[in-house]
Write a protein that holds these residues in place. Structure first.
Motif, PDB file in Angstrom:
ATOM      1  N   THR A 152      31.638  50.167  42.394  1.00 40.64           N
ATOM      2  CA  THR A 152      31.696  48.728  42.223  1.00 40.64           C
ATOM      3  C   THR A 152      31.588  48.125  43.608  1.00 40.64           C
ATOM      4  O   THR A 152      32.402  48.422  44.483  1.00 40.64           O
ATOM      5  N   ALA A 153      30.577  47.315  43.819  1.00 42.73           N
ATOM      6  CA  ALA A 153      30.330  46.766  45.149  1.00 42.73           C
ATOM      7  C   ALA A 153      31.522  45.929  45.597  1.00 42.73           C
ATOM      8  O   ALA A 153      31.854  44.936  44.959  1.00 42.73           O
ATOM      9  N   PRO A 154      32.197  46.323  46.691  1.00 47.82           N
ATOM     10  CA  PRO A 154      33.368  45.579  47.133  1.00 47.82           C
ATOM     11  C   PRO A 154      33.002  44.376  47.997  1.00 47.82           C
ATOM     12  O   PRO A 154      31.898  44.291  48.559  1.00 47.82           O
ATOM     13  N   LEU A 155      33.944  43.468  48.112  1.00 40.08           N
ATOM     14  CA  LEU A 155      33.782  42.288  48.951  1.00 40.08           C
ATOM     15  C   LEU A 155      35.138  41.978  49.565  1.00 40.08           C
ATOM     16  O   LEU A 155      36.165  42.004  48.875  1.00 40.08           O
ATOM     17  N   PRO A 200      26.029  43.283  36.307  1.00 41.34           N
ATOM     18  CA  PRO A 200      26.388  42.184  37.192  1.00 41.34           C
ATOM     19  C   PRO A 200      27.465  41.300  36.562  1.00 41.34           C
ATOM     20  O   PRO A 200      27.575  41.205  35.339  1.00 41.34           O
ATOM     21  N   SER A 201      28.282  40.662  37.389  1.00 40.46           N
ATOM     22  CA  SER A 201      29.296  39.749  36.885  1.00 40.46           C
ATOM     23  C   SER A 201      29.736  38.807  37.997  1.00 40.46           C
ATOM     24  O   SER A 201      29.828  39.206  39.160  1.00 40.46           O
ATOM     25  N   SER A 202      29.996  37.569  37.633  1.00 37.89           N
ATOM     26  CA  SER A 202      30.559  36.622  38.589  1.00 37.89           C
ATOM     27  C   SER A 202      32.061  36.848  38.672  1.00 37.89           C
ATOM     28  O   SER A 202      32.662  37.456  37.793  1.00 37.89           O
ATOM     29  N   GLY A 203      32.659  36.357  39.756  1.00 40.97           N
ATOM     30  CA  GLY A 203      34.078  36.646  39.933  1.00 40.97           C
ATOM     31  C   GLY A 203      34.785  35.640  40.804  1.00 40.97           C
ATOM     32  O   GLY A 203      34.284  34.549  41.084  1.00 40.97           O
ATOM     33  N   LEU A 204      35.975  36.044  41.276  1.00 36.18           N
ATOM     34  CA  LEU A 204      36.850  35.164  42.036  1.00 36.18           C
ATOM     35  C   LEU A 204      37.568  35.971  43.112  1.00 36.18           C
ATOM     36  O   LEU A 204      38.091  37.047  42.838  1.00 36.18           O
ATOM     37  N   SER A 235      40.564  41.246  48.867  1.00 33.76           N
ATOM     38  CA  SER A 235      39.507  42.173  48.466  1.00 33.76           C
ATOM     39  C   SER A 235      39.205  41.999  46.992  1.00 33.76           C
ATOM     40  O   SER A 235      40.104  41.742  46.187  1.00 33.76           O
ATOM     41  N   GLY A 236      37.940  42.141  46.650  1.00 39.15           N
ATOM     42  CA  GLY A 236      37.523  42.011  45.262  1.00 39.15           C
ATOM     43  C   GLY A 236      36.144  42.582  45.060  1.00 39.15           C
ATOM     44  O   GLY A 236      35.681  43.435  45.829  1.00 39.15           O
ATOM     45  N   SER A 237      35.478  42.116  44.031  1.00 41.28           N
ATOM     46  CA  SER A 237      34.153  42.630  43.662  1.00 41.28           C
ATOM     47  C   SER A 237      33.065  41.670  44.115  1.00 41.28           C
ATOM     48  O   SER A 237      33.227  40.453  44.051  1.00 41.28           O
ATOM     49  N   ALA A 238      31.961  42.262  44.562  1.00 44.86           N
ATOM     50  CA  ALA A 238      30.779  41.478  44.921  1.00 44.86           C
ATOM     51  C   ALA A 238      29.887  41.228  43.710  1.00 44.86           C
ATOM     52  O   ALA A 238      28.772  40.722  43.853  1.00 44.86           O
ATOM     53  N   GLY A 239      30.361  41.606  42.529  1.00 46.07           N
ATOM     54  CA  GLY A 239      29.646  41.240  41.311  1.00 46.07           C
ATOM     55  C   GLY A 239      28.626  42.228  40.807  1.00 46.07           C
ATOM     56  O   GLY A 239      27.757  41.877  40.004  1.00 46.07           O
ATOM     57  N   LEU A 240      28.722  43.504  41.251  1.00 51.11           N
ATOM     58  CA  LEU A 240      27.791  44.513  40.731  1.00 51.11           C
ATOM     59  C   LEU A 240      28.529  45.841  40.612  1.00 51.11           C
ATOM     60  O   LEU A 240      29.102  46.341  41.579  1.00 51.11           O
ATOM     61  N   VAL A 276      24.684  36.363  41.008  1.00 52.73           N
ATOM     62  CA  VAL A 276      26.068  36.136  40.576  1.00 52.73           C
ATOM     63  C   VAL A 276      26.721  35.183  41.569  1.00 52.73           C
ATOM     64  O   VAL A 276      26.226  34.976  42.681  1.00 52.73           O
ATOM     65  N   THR A 277      27.829  34.603  41.157  1.00 50.49           N
ATOM     66  CA  THR A 277      28.595  33.747  42.068  1.00 50.49           C
ATOM     67  C   THR A 277      30.020  34.277  42.169  1.00 50.49           C
ATOM     68  O   THR A 277      30.560  34.845  41.217  1.00 50.49           O
ATOM     69  N   VAL A 278      30.601  34.081  43.336  1.00 49.92           N
ATOM     70  CA  VAL A 278      31.990  34.457  43.572  1.00 49.92           C
ATOM     71  C   VAL A 278      32.698  33.235  44.156  1.00 49.92           C
ATOM     72  O   VAL A 278      32.339  32.755  45.239  1.00 49.92           O
ATOM     73  N   ALA A 279      33.672  32.725  43.426  1.00 50.28           N
ATOM     74  CA  ALA A 279      34.463  31.600  43.917  1.00 50.28           C
ATOM     75  C   ALA A 279      35.544  32.132  44.852  1.00 50.28           C
ATOM     76  O   ALA A 279      36.197  33.127  44.558  1.00 50.28           O
ATOM     77  N   VAL A 280      35.736  31.471  45.980  1.00 44.74           N
ATOM     78  CA  VAL A 280      36.733  31.881  46.971  1.00 44.74           C
ATOM     79  C   VAL A 280      37.757  30.758  47.104  1.00 44.74           C
ATOM     80  O   VAL A 280      37.380  29.593  47.280  1.00 44.74           O
ATOM     81  N   ARG A 281      39.041  31.102  47.032  1.00 44.56           N
ATOM     82  CA  ARG A 281      40.085  30.067  47.086  1.00 44.56           C
ATOM     83  C   ARG A 281      41.274  30.533  47.917  1.00 44.56           C
ATOM     84  O   ARG A 281      41.707  31.685  47.839  1.00 44.56           O
ATOM     85  N   LEU A 282      41.812  29.596  48.689  1.00 44.76           N
ATOM     86  CA  LEU A 282      43.066  29.785  49.417  1.00 44.76           C
ATOM     87  C   LEU A 282      43.938  28.560  49.160  1.00 44.76           C
ATOM     88  O   LEU A 282      43.520  27.432  49.424  1.00 44.76           O
ATOM     89  N   VAL A 283      45.135  28.794  48.637  1.00 51.35           N
ATOM     90  CA  VAL A 283      46.083  27.702  48.395  1.00 51.35           C
ATOM     91  C   VAL A 283      47.004  27.614  49.609  1.00 51.35           C
ATOM     92  O   VAL A 283      47.740  28.557  49.915  1.00 51.35           O
ATOM     93  N   VAL A 284      46.954  26.470  50.285  1.00 52.36           N
ATOM     94  CA  VAL A 284      47.764  26.242  51.479  1.00 52.36           C
ATOM     95  C   VAL A 284      48.985  25.413  51.095  1.00 52.36           C
ATOM     96  O   VAL A 284      48.850  24.353  50.468  1.00 52.36           O
ATOM     97  N   GLY A 285      50.165  25.894  51.459  1.00 52.05           N
ATOM     98  CA  GLY A 285      51.400  25.212  51.109  1.00 52.05           C
ATOM     99  C   GLY A 285      52.027  24.480  52.280  1.00 52.05           C
ATOM    100  O   GLY A 285      51.712  24.736  53.448  1.00 52.05           O
ATOM    101  N   ASN A 286      52.936  23.554  51.958  1.00 50.79           N
ATOM    102  CA  ASN A 286      53.680  22.826  52.976  1.00 50.79           C
ATOM    103  C   ASN A 286      54.692  23.734  53.660  1.00 50.79           C
ATOM    104  O   ASN A 286      55.237  24.658  53.060  1.00 50.79           O
ATOM    105  N   ASP A 287      54.976  23.424  54.913  1.00 48.74           N
ATOM    106  CA  ASP A 287      55.997  24.144  55.655  1.00 48.74           C
ATOM    107  C   ASP A 287      56.466  23.248  56.791  1.00 48.74           C
ATOM    108  O   ASP A 287      55.806  22.259  57.126  1.00 48.74           O
ATOM    109  N   CYS A 288      57.609  23.578  57.366  1.00 51.66           N
ATOM    110  CA  CYS A 288      58.163  22.777  58.457  1.00 51.66           C
ATOM    111  C   CYS A 288      58.735  23.683  59.534  1.00 51.66           C
ATOM    112  O   CYS A 288      59.088  24.835  59.271  1.00 51.66           O
TER     113      CYS A 288
END
Length: 319
Positions: free
Chosen positions: A132-135, A28-32, A52-57, A183-195
């Protein structure tokens, strides 16, 4: 007597080969899970690609789908209810699935067995001896949001039992590994400025004398990411000069002096003198904020040769 000893030794080696275990286990492993950075307009258009990434197993030697006792059950909970939350409290809903096509979803079914024949078939892992369990995650609802980091945390409770020693020819398990891990999986989305910008062409029409061209009034329409402070300016044009006059170019390289002004009709509007007050974007997909300007041909310049004169000026937004 020597012949019987040789036969016994051969039989013993054969038995050892048939019972040789393929050792296995799960780690098992935590991820991002990190989405590709996207603009606020991509988010609003639900155009952010799946991440796409790992579900931690990760497991090896499990003979998935061939041993009925095998299980790899994941129960997923979300800190923010499967919503990415940003610095201003804006939120982006997203969907989390074990398969890339997202036919299954933890949003709707919190507990899913990765070792089920249904999911193994979707993943192309039926009969595999390692996985590897996908997510997979993707935003699912249009959201008008400010720029910033949007985050959530998934907690995945794993309940698994896999064979860690299987006879290679008979597929009879000689040892099982059973555990419950979190396990924990951190999920992140960086939103940028636009016009967004829409700018009209300016047409002075036709006149015989330079002093006969009428002053023109128009407006540039803009909008930017929700809450983004920005200013608007105009470039100097093709001749790269705006003071005291910009210039349109005509027949044989002849020029016709003109300029762009703020609504007062006096203040030259260029990059060295941008819009004095910042505007705040609303995030509208169609620009809704008007910036009026005045265009005037210099009436005091000498007569110009007949013909068509033009220039290209860009609208510059700074934020």
């Amino acid at each position: 007597m020597p012949l019987r000893s040789l036969a016994w030794l051969t039989a013993l080696l054969a038995a050892l080969f048939l019972a040789a275990p393929a050792h296995a286990g799960c780690t098992p492993s935590s991820g991002l899970l990190t989405f590709t950075p996207a603009s606020s307009y991509d988010v609003r258009a639900t155009a952010v690609p799946t991440v796409s990434g790992s579900a931690g197993l990760a497991c090896t030697g499990a003979a998935l789908g061939l041993l009925n006792r095998t299980r790899a059950v994941a129960t997923v909970t979300s800190l923010n209810g499967f919503t990415l939350v940003g610095p201003t409290g804006d939120a982006i809903q997203y969907r989390v699935s074990p398969d890339a096509a997202q036919k299954l979803s933890f949003n709707e079914t919190p507990t899913i067995d990765y070792a089920s024949d249904t999911l193994l078939s979707l993943l192309g892992l039926l009969g595999a001896t390692s996985f590897t369990a996908p997510l997979h995650a993707r935003p699912i609802a249009a959201a008008n949001v400010a720029a910033g980091n949007y985050d959530d945390t998934l907690t995945i409770n794993w309940d698994y039992e896999v064979c860690n020693g299987v006879q290679l020819l008979s597929l009879v398990c000689v040892g099982w590994e059973a555990r419950k891990v979190t396990v924990t999986v951190a999920v992140r989305l960086v939103v940028g400025n636009d016009c967004r910008i829409t700018a009209p062409d300016v047409q002075f029409g036709t006149a015989a004398l330079v002093e006969q061209f009428a002053t023109q009034s128009a407006a540039v329409m803009t909008d930017c990411t929700k809450g983004t402070a920005y200013r608007v300016a105009f470039t100097a044009g093709n001749t790269q000069g705006s003071r005291p006059w910009r210039a349109m170019t005509g027949p044989g390289g002849a020029t016709l002096q003109y300029n762009l002004y703020r609504p007062d009709g006096v203040t030259i509007w260029d990059e060295s003198n941008p819009q004095p007050a910042e505007r705040l974007g609303t995030g509208s997909q169609t620009p809704v904020q008007a910036h009026g300007f005045v265009a005037r041909i210099n009436p005091a310049q000498p007569p110009r040769a007949p013909g068509s004169y033009s220039d290209d000026v860009s609208v510059v937004i700074s934020f």
